[in-house]
Design an enzyme around this catalytic site. Structure first.
Site, short mmCIF file in Angstrom:
data_model
loop_
_atom_site.label_atom_id
_atom_site.label_comp_id
_atom_site.label_asym_id
_atom_site.label_seq_id
_atom_site.Cartn_x
_atom_site.Cartn_y
_atom_site.Cartn_z
CB SER A 73 -0.94 -0.02 1.20
OG SER A 73 -0.17 -0.03 2.39
CE1 TYR A 134 0.15 1.29 -3.47
CE2 TYR A 134 0.30 3.68 -3.41
CZ TYR A 134 -0.41 2.52 -3.17
OH TYR A 134 -1.67 2.58 -2.62
P1 NAI Z 1 -2.53 -1.89 4.41
O1 NAI Z 1 -1.09 -1.96 4.03
O2 NAI Z 1 -2.86 -1.55 5.80
O3 NAI Z 1 -3.24 -3.26 4.03
C1 NAI Z 1 -2.87 -4.03 2.91
C2 NAI Z 1 -2.94 -5.49 3.31
O4 NAI Z 1 -2.50 -6.27 2.19
C3 NAI Z 1 -2.03 -5.84 4.49
O5 NAI Z 1 -2.77 -6.42 5.54
C4 NAI Z 1 -1.01 -6.80 3.92
O6 NAI Z 1 -0.65 -7.85 4.82
C5 NAI Z 1 -1.74 -7.36 2.70
N1 NAI Z 1 -0.79 -7.86 1.73
C6 NAI Z 1 0.38 -7.31 1.33
N2 NAI Z 1 1.03 -8.12 0.48
C7 NAI Z 1 0.23 -9.20 0.30
C8 NAI Z 1 0.34 -10.38 -0.47
N3 NAI Z 1 1.42 -10.63 -1.24
N4 NAI Z 1 -0.66 -11.27 -0.41
C9 NAI Z 1 -1.74 -11.06 0.38
N5 NAI Z 1 -1.91 -9.95 1.12
C10 NAI Z 1 -0.93 -9.04 1.09
O7 NAI Z 1 -3.21 -0.87 3.40
P2 NAI Z 1 -4.60 -0.11 3.53
O8 NAI Z 1 -4.34 1.26 3.95
O9 NAI Z 1 -5.56 -0.92 4.28
O10 NAI Z 1 -5.04 -0.05 1.99
C11 NAI Z 1 -5.82 -1.05 1.41
C12 NAI Z 1 -5.76 -0.89 -0.11
O11 NAI Z 1 -6.19 0.40 -0.48
C13 NAI Z 1 -4.34 -1.07 -0.68
O12 NAI Z 1 -4.46 -1.75 -1.92
C14 NAI Z 1 -3.89 0.35 -0.91
O13 NAI Z 1 -2.94 0.44 -1.98
C15 NAI Z 1 -5.19 1.05 -1.26
N6 NAI Z 1 -5.15 2.45 -0.91
C16 NAI Z 1 -5.19 2.85 0.41
C17 NAI Z 1 -5.17 4.18 0.73
C18 NAI Z 1 -5.29 4.65 2.13
O14 NAI Z 1 -5.33 5.87 2.33
N7 NAI Z 1 -5.38 3.78 3.13
C19 NAI Z 1 -5.04 5.22 -0.33
C20 NAI Z 1 -4.99 4.68 -1.66
C21 NAI Z 1 -5.05 3.35 -1.94
C1 15L Z 2 -1.93 5.60 -0.64
O1 15L Z 2 -2.07 5.12 -1.76
C2 15L Z 2 -1.50 4.76 0.51
O2 15L Z 2 -1.98 3.44 0.42
C3 15L Z 2 -1.89 5.35 1.87
O3 15L Z 2 -1.19 4.67 2.89
C4 15L Z 2 -1.58 6.84 1.92
O4 15L Z 2 -0.18 7.04 1.80
C5 15L Z 2 -2.28 7.55 0.77
O5 15L Z 2 -2.00 6.93 -0.48
C6 15L Z 2 -1.84 9.00 0.73
O6 15L Z 2 -0.88 9.31 0.01
O7 15L Z 2 -2.41 9.78 1.48
#
Ligand code: NAI
Ligand code: 15L
Length: 265
Positions: A73, A134
């Site tokens: 992420s 990413y």
């Molecule tokens: P996070 O990093 O907390 O959760 C991602 C999960 O994916 C983790 O629990 C990790 O163990 C799992 N993961 C990583 N590699 C893996 C693999 N090879 N196989 C299976 N699982 C795997 O991220 P978050 O914040 O919960 O984000 C969720 C999704 O939303 C991600 O795809 C992220 O790119 C996207 N996103 C999140 C944003 C945010 O502000 N939180 C902003 C933009 C996109």
């Molecule tokens: C993302 O894409 C990431 O998953 C999140 O952890 C934040 O960094 C977010 O963008 C952001 O840039 O605020």
């Protein structure tokens, strides 16, 4: 619906969605590479590396819808991005194709357009300008979703999430914040509209400051309710304002634009 799969269920958004999306389905299948704790009565827990195509093929069996949150992420060495985000997306879309094409909500990111300036106002049709490996991997998965729609009719909501946290954390997030509740209401719309297609949707709340125009997603009838403006005073008081010439103040992707490329293969 009967069974909803959430990948990335151990993550920051996944843990919240595990609770908040439970009313959408009789059974939640929750998956991650990390521990997800103990299963509740309505839950199936599956430890699965998204990079393992046979495991992902089994993971999607009998699922009616998928919220795909799993993967790296943030900026990471290429080997990790390749496995989780690039190979992982291909494994997911191929498994969906083999299992009757359940609708997918794909968690994409604002970092597909991170090199636009903060005074640009973007429609979803703006050319991609990723700010690192990413962001580039998210561009790849967006294009993959489009290709699977054009080639096979797989419906996917490509949600370019801004910053999805409990509250906005800094000045940039006043424009990019998506509340958990607004993400939930978006997910409900994605899985209830009769025809979805393969739209790109800005995953952003009803903030006073906005960089993105969501009119192409109006057909969903999604009305985000939360507003980062409620936290503006607290951020102005407690978070140092970034230097006006710094990447945090210039680019939509903020400091992701300056992170190094790590090619470790
Ligand atoms: P996070 O990093 O907390 O959760 C991602 C999960 O994916 C983790 O629990 C990790 O163990 C799992 N993961 C990583 N590699 C893996 C693999 N090879 N196989 C299976 N699982 C795997 O991220 P978050 O914040 O919960 O984000 C969720 C999704 O939303 C991600 O795809 C992220 O790119 C996207 N996103 C999140 C944003 C945010 O502000 N939180 C902003 C933009 C996109
Ligand atoms: C993302 O894409 C990431 O998953 C999140 O952890 C934040 O960094 C977010 O963008 C952001 O840039 O605020």
């Amino acid at each position: 619906m009967h069974r909803l799969l959430i990948t990335g269920a151990a993550g920051g958004i996944g843990q919240i969605m595990r609770r908040k999306l439970a009313p959408l389905a009789k059974i939640l299948r929750l998956s991650d590479i990390s521990d997800m704790g103990v299963a509740a009565e309505n839950e199936e827990l599956v430890i699965c590396d998204l990079g393992d195509k046979h495991a992902v093929m089994e993971l999607l069996r009998d699922c009616d819808a998928i919220v795909h949150l799993g993967g790296m992420s943030g900026e990471a060495p290429y080997s990790q991005i390749l496995n989780a985000n690039i190979t992982g997306s291909l494994n997911l879309f191929e498994a969906a194709r083999a299992h009757g094409m359940p609708r997918i909500l794909l968690a994409s990111s604002q970092h597909t357009v991170g090199f636009y300036r903060q005074d640009d106002y973007l429609e979803t049709s703006a050319p991609m300008r990723p700010d690192g490996l990413y962001g580039l991997s998210k561009c790849f998965s967006e294009l993959m979703a489009q290709m699977y729609f054009d080639k096979f009719g797989q419906e996917t909501a490509i949600v370019r999430i801004g910053s999805c946290f409990e509250t906005p954390r800094d000045h940039r997030m006043l424009a990019t914040w998506l509340s958990f509740d607004d993400f939930v209401s978006l997910t409900e719309r994605v899985f209830s509209v009769p025809k979805l297609g393969c739209p790109i949707i800005w995953g952003v709340s009803n903030n006073d400051t906005l960089w993105w125009d969501n009119k192409s997603a109006n057909f969903l009838g999604w009305k985000p309710k939360d507003n980062s403006g409620d936290y503006r005073a607290s951020i102005l008081a407690n978070v140092p304002r970034p230097d006006p010439g710094s990447v945090s103040a210039l680019f939509q992707g903020g400091d992701f634009t300056q992170k190094p490329i790590v090619h470790d293969l």
